[in-house]
Design an enzyme around this catalytic site. Structure first.
Site, mmCIF file in Angstrom:
data_model
loop_
_atom_site.group_PDB
_atom_site.id
_atom_site.type_symbol
_atom_site.label_atom_id
_atom_site.label_comp_id
_atom_site.label_asym_id
_atom_site.label_seq_id
_atom_site.Cartn_x
_atom_site.Cartn_y
_atom_site.Cartn_z
ATOM 1 N N LYS A 29 10.024 -4.387 -31.996
ATOM 2 C CA LYS A 29 11.319 -4.517 -31.310
ATOM 3 C C LYS A 29 12.148 -3.250 -31.551
ATOM 4 C CE LYS A 29 15.258 -7.756 -30.872
ATOM 5 N NZ LYS A 29 15.899 -8.988 -31.396
ATOM 6 N N SER A 36 17.414 -12.404 -27.895
ATOM 7 C CA SER A 36 17.358 -10.993 -27.576
ATOM 8 C C SER A 36 15.973 -10.369 -27.670
ATOM 9 C CB SER A 36 18.306 -10.242 -28.512
ATOM 10 O OG SER A 36 17.838 -10.305 -29.851
ATOM 11 N N SER A 79 17.311 -15.543 -31.615
ATOM 12 C CA SER A 79 16.688 -14.467 -30.838
ATOM 13 C C SER A 79 15.180 -14.317 -31.001
ATOM 14 C CB SER A 79 17.359 -13.126 -31.168
ATOM 15 O OG SER A 79 18.581 -13.017 -30.487
#
Ligand code: MG
Ligand code: ZN
Lengths: 487, 95, 492
Positions: C78, C159, C183
């Site tokens: 990420k 997210s 998330s």
């Protein structure tokens, strides 16, 4: 307390003073990073990624800084908070990389304490300390290196500071000066701050207000970052008079931040921002509460040295020194340290003589040479030897002074100087008697007058004898033999 | 609690975010909507409840006072929008 | 040989170890998939060379007999994790071009363990979002489509939307995610994969771009529970550089992994049955309860009375912390700088206006407001007190039960653009995920079934602090019984 008053057109005004002193904690590394704290390094060379607030960087608390703050608190008999916490003070400035300063608002590490100050004429007074908290220093800005840019150096960013907040207990510039000097002395005894005001290790925010005696506190102004005792006193004096003038002209005092201009000896308002600061303090979520164990606190207490007040009392009561000498010898930790090395070598029974010698001979010499006791050309061990040579009769007082001068010049040990230059005092009665006989023979007139009752002439014969002996005769022996010879 | 456009501008100023008139106009109802919804927390009785300080029981560790970082000016300045003579350079700040 | 990109982390690791294929073959296959899958917009930076280098090291290690736990496994990272020398932007223009000179602890641990990096995964800007639509790089598209033939592009959740989409579409066998208020779990549920947020403090936050410090936790996202155990084990561990890091040993979660949960008590919180949630969610939840029962667990109705306050509490605390954490993006030391007008303040205002997207600015504004003079006690301190109550609710319930089972999200994946005009509606998507975040507890989402439109739904397991093992075991029991083998048709 003080009866210091400002005499205005409408009568007398009392000045109310509180100080927030920022003292740099003595530590190798910064409060929350492993970067060095040393003064004077190349720009941005003592900066970690944490200090530069790179994304994802996190603070880790330096235990030594905590320890030093706790020891400082203990030294002023303050409440130590075994549970404290760090908060973020949010504001934007290019020298503040995180966009917040990690500080302690809600739960400081040290609570209320007290400092005793000494005033002129031997009076003392107590000044309350509200709190001591730990916080990060900001970086440094340079505004004069480029026509349209300011430069930022983050070497200081994150260095540990103790903010020592006094109560509004001071009533005159003198008291404020005495408070800062005493605080500095304590910090240096404890070893938690080097007290170096020129390098910015100690600086004060000066809060001043005025009121008619007996009235409630007036509105105060805060003069930021004043960095010497003299300037602090000057800022107070100026600011108090300015406020009286404003008030007597029918104006009001605005609560504002001011700057002290040392060249003009004036304070001036910092362009008042259109909006008040709103620091949005909240607990720093990157850190947990600071919880101090009993063992940690015990170590802090045990590691405290004898502090100036206790030392002064001991010098007076235990060593029999005068209040003046005790004061002078304990005010600075280096002086006390030096004096105690001296005592250790001479023995405490010689304390008074040692104190006299340090406060007159040594201080006089250092003054003359523009030196401090830390870089004294004569060591405590050498001084002890000199005092011993005087005590055992090897040197007379005046010989000792001669030897001391040579020590200052050459750095030699007193024993070696005495040996080399033959400065030993003589108590050889035969030699002295021979000299006396010669002097009496050479001054028949004075002899007659003396014997005729003019006893003041005794001093003349002593002087002549000492001169003839080149100062090396033991004065006590000279006195005794002269008395005998003069009948 | 509701915010008006002046408050929106004030918050934006505190946060150092430029906002155009249109942005203020858009933000005002959005923030009011969210703040109005947050408002329901007021009804919770928190008498005697301590605010949370550590979500998982954990003790703050103290670091040793050792210099083991710094001395990496190039790294520190590597991503700077403007660096001169070893400094970060910013538009002039008038004190 | 079947397609290497269909293999799980465990299968890749074992296959490399056993010589069934080389690590280079695996990396090459995934690199190719990354390229093929660009339409999903899952990766913002591709690092095929990194993956190949790690693969070659793995193959060499195999030859010399010192394979590491993740040798041969290429991963997606990420973009919230700082990766040394590789652009790290947290999905924001603010950090455009930012190349850290440092490696986050978590990504560093994965690379230490032998893993390679296929690239940096797209995400909501600064991890603020539940649909991946706030990214400066544009939204990630879910590989899933509704079975109505409409082909509406769906949100992968957020997210960690890039991570979710990439794992689901076989653009990597596993990925790192971060979870502040759901998330990891919500996007995992949206795309039919597994993801676990461990106990707060298990994974170091050092080098992870901060959103809300008291909530942020890294965790893995992968195809199944075992892979989550493997990756979490590699990511976890004490880090002296993070003051909130847990100083405790990392258990051997994979070795101890067992779907045997006989005798365990599973709590079903009644407050999670909320109005307006589609019946299909309830049905999947009910099915999950039956499966737990089938696995020999005892089902207990429990109460978490402050559940309804969790979301508003979160939307005070997270923005407050974020408003402060994001103050460092000021155009001075790195990242974007817009000159603006009016000296330094003008530069700040212009930089932060141009550099931050709408949602980030919205949250900074909320956070600034709730901390500002006069509101601290009413908002922030009140929220911290309610947070204590929420954590206490869990503590009490965990005196009665071992685990809690809930839906992960109140809906299946929604279409891109569906909720962008209504921030509150977007926030409500994390209603089931946020309470465990506020309490710092380990929580996992596992795929549980499909809804009527053929979209995945997930179930959430919440455990006691430090009991990731319990969560993983129950997750495995659920996985074994739900036999979720559905996958998105490759249309990209
Ligand atoms: Mg101040
Ligand atoms: Zn301060």
């Amino acid at each position: 307390m003080s009866d210091y008053r400002i005499h205005g057109a409408t009568g007398e005004w009392e000045v109310v003073i509180g100080l927030e002193v920022h003292a740099q904690v003595v530590s190798n590394a910064k409060l929350f990073s492993g970067a060095a704290t040393a003064f004077g390094a190349e720009p941005n060379s003592q900066v970690s990624l944490v200090d530069a607030a790179m994304p994802g960087m996190l603070p880790v608390l330096n235990g030594e800084c905590v320890r030093q703050a706790v020891r400082t608190g203990m030294a002023i008999n303050a409440q130590i908070n075994a549970w404290s916490r760090f908060d973020r003070k949010n504001y934007f400035y290019p020298d503040l990389p995180q966009g917040y300063q990690i500080s302690q608002l809600y739960h400081p590490i040290v609570g209320e304490g007290e400092i005793e100050i000494e005033l002129e004429g031997g009076a003392t007074a107590k000044v309350g300390v509200e709190r001591i908290h730990l916080e990060q220093d900001a970086g440094k800005m340079l505004h004069d290196q480029h026509p349209s840019m300011s430069y930022v150096d983050l070497n200081r960013s994150g260095v540990a500071l103790m903010e020592i907040v006094s109560k509004p207990d001071m009533r005159s510039p003198e008291e404020a000066g005495a408070y800062v000097r005493k605080l500095r002395s304590i910090l240096r005894y404890v070893g938690s701050c080097d007290g170096n005001m020129e390098q910015g290790s100690m600086r004060a925010d000066v809060n001043v207000s005025v009121r008619k005696p007996g009235q409630p506190f007036g509105t105060r102004t805060e003069t930021k970052n004043v960095n010497s005792v003299r300037f602090i006193m000057a800022a107070i004096e100026y600011e108090a008079n300015r406020q009286v003038e404003v008030l007597e002209d029918g104006g009001t005092i605005v609560q504002e931040t001011r700057l002290f201009d040392p060249d003009k000896g004036e304070t001036r308002s910092l362009r008042s921002k259109e909006e008040a600061h709103d620091y949005r303090y909240f607990p720093d979520p990157d850190l947990l509460p600071v919880e101090l164990s009993d063992a940690f606190l015990a170590e802090c207490r045990e590691s405290l040295p004898e502090l100036p007040d206790a030392k002064r009392a001991r010098y007076q009561d235990g060593l029999g020194l005068s209040a003046y000498a005790a004061n002078v010898l304990t005010a600075e930790v280096e002086t006390a340290r030096w004096f105690e090395q001296l005592l250790a070598a001479t023995g405490e029974e010689h304390a008074q003589r040692a104190a006299n010698w340090v406060t007159s001979d040594l201080f006089g010499a250092l003054n003359r040479l523009g030196r401090t006791i830390e870089d004294s050309p004569v060591s405590a061990a050498q001084a002890a030897e000199l005092l011993t040579l005087t005590a055992d009769g090897t040197l007379s007082g005046s010989l000792a002074k001669q030897v001391f001068e040579i020590m200052l010049e050459t750095g030699q040990d007193p024993g070696a100087i005495v040996e080399e230059r033959g400065l030993k005092q003589t108590s050889d009665t035969g030699a002295i008697e021979a000299v006396i006989a010669g002097i009496l023979a050479a001054n028949p007139g004075q002899l007659e007058q003396y014997r005729g009752g003019k006893e003041q002439l005794f001093g003349f014969f002593v002087g002549q004898t000492m001169k003839a002996m080149q100062g090396k005769a033991n004065p006590a022996v000279v006195n005794e033999l002269l008395k005998k010879a003069l009948g | 609690m509701s915010v008006d456009t002046a408050t929106v501008r004030h918050i934006a100023k505190l946060a150092r975010i430029a906002v155009s008139d249109e942005e203020v106009a858009a933000l005002e109802p959005e923030l009011n909507n969210i703040l109005g919804w947050i408002e329901q927390l007021q009804e919770v009785d928190v008498t005697g409840v301590e605010p949370m300080t550590a979500v998982i029981p954990n003790q703050l560790r103290l670091r040793d006072d050792v210099v083991n970082d710094g001395n990496k000016r190039d790294d520190v300045l590597a991503n700077a929008p403007n660096a001169e003579h070893g400094f970060f350079a910013v538009p002039k700040v008038i004190e | 040989m079947s397609d290497l990109t269909d293999l799980t982390v465990a299968a890749i690791r074992d296959g490399v170890r056993d010589g069934a294929f080389s690590a280079r073959e695996v990396a090459t296959a995934f690199n190719a998939n990354v390229e093929k899958g660009r339409a999903l917009n899952a990766y913002v930076v591709e690092t095929p060379d990194h993956a190949l280098a790690a693969a070659d090291a793995a193959d060499a290690a195999r030859a010399s007999g010192d394979l590491k736990p993740l040798s041969g496994v290429p991963l997606g990272i990420k973009d919230l994790f700082a990766t040394k020398g590789v652009q790290t932007t947290a999905g924001s223009n603010m950090l455009g071009g930012f190349e850290p000179v440092y490696e986050s602890t978590v990504s560093g641990k994965l690379f230490e363990a032998g893993a390679g990096m296929l690239g940096k995964l797209n995400m909501d800007e600064f991890a603020m979002g539940s649909s991946n639509e706030t990214s400066a790089y544009g939204p990630v598209i879910s590989p899933w489509r509704r079975n109505d033939g409409g082909n509406a592009p769906l949100a992968p959740g957020g997210s960690s939307g890039g991570s979710a989409s990439a794992v689901a579409a076989r653009l990597c066998p596993g990925a790192t995610g971060t979870d502040t208020g759901g998330s990891i779990r919500q996007p995992a549920a949206f795309v039919g994969i597994s993801g676990i947020k461990p106990t707060y403090g298990r994974c170091s936050r050092w080098g992870v771009v901060a959103f809300a410090s008291s909530l942020d936790q890294a965790g893995p996202m992968a195809r199944d529970v075992r892979d989550c155990a493997i990756l979490l084990e590699a990511m976890s561990g004490f880090d002296a550089k993070d003051s909130t890091s847990l100083n405790m040993p990392v258990p051997n979660w994979e070795a101890a992994l067992s779907g045997d949960i006989r005798g365990k008590k599973i709590g079903i919180p009644k407050e999670y049955r909320i109005e307006g949630v589609p019946a299909e969610i309830d049905a999947v939840w009910q099915q999950g309860i039956e499966r737990m029962r089938d696995a020999g667990a005892e089902i207990v109705e429990v109460s978490l009375p402050h559940t309804k306050y969790a979301l508003p509490t979160y939307y005070i605390i997270a923005p407050a912390e974020a408003s402060s954490n994001l103050a460092r993006y000021d155009g001075v030391r790195y990242g974007k700088r817009s000159p603006g007008e009016g000296g330094i303040d003008g530069m700040y205002r212009a930089t932060r206006h141009d550099g931050f997207g709408k949602e980030v600015k919205r949250r900074i504004m909320i956070g600034t407001y709730v901390l500002s003079a006069g509101f601290y006690d009413a908002y922030f301190n009140q929220a911290q007190k309610v947070r204590t109550l929420i954590a206490r609710d869990f503590q009490k319930v965990f005196e009665q039960v071992d685990l809690i089972l809930t839906p992960t999200a109140p809906s299946a994946a929604f279409a891109l653009g569906d909720k962008t005009s209504d921030p509150l509606a977007m926030y409500l998507n994390d209603v089931f995920a946020v309470p465990a975040s506020l309490a710092g507890l380990p929580a996992m989402s596992v795929p549980a079934g499909l809804d009527g439109q053929g979209l995945p739904l997930g179930l959430q397991l919440i455990g006691r602090a430090f009991d990731e093992q319990g969560v993983l075991d129950a997750g495995l029991a659920l996985e074994e019984r739900s036999t979720f083998t559905h996958r998105a048709e490759a249309w990209w």
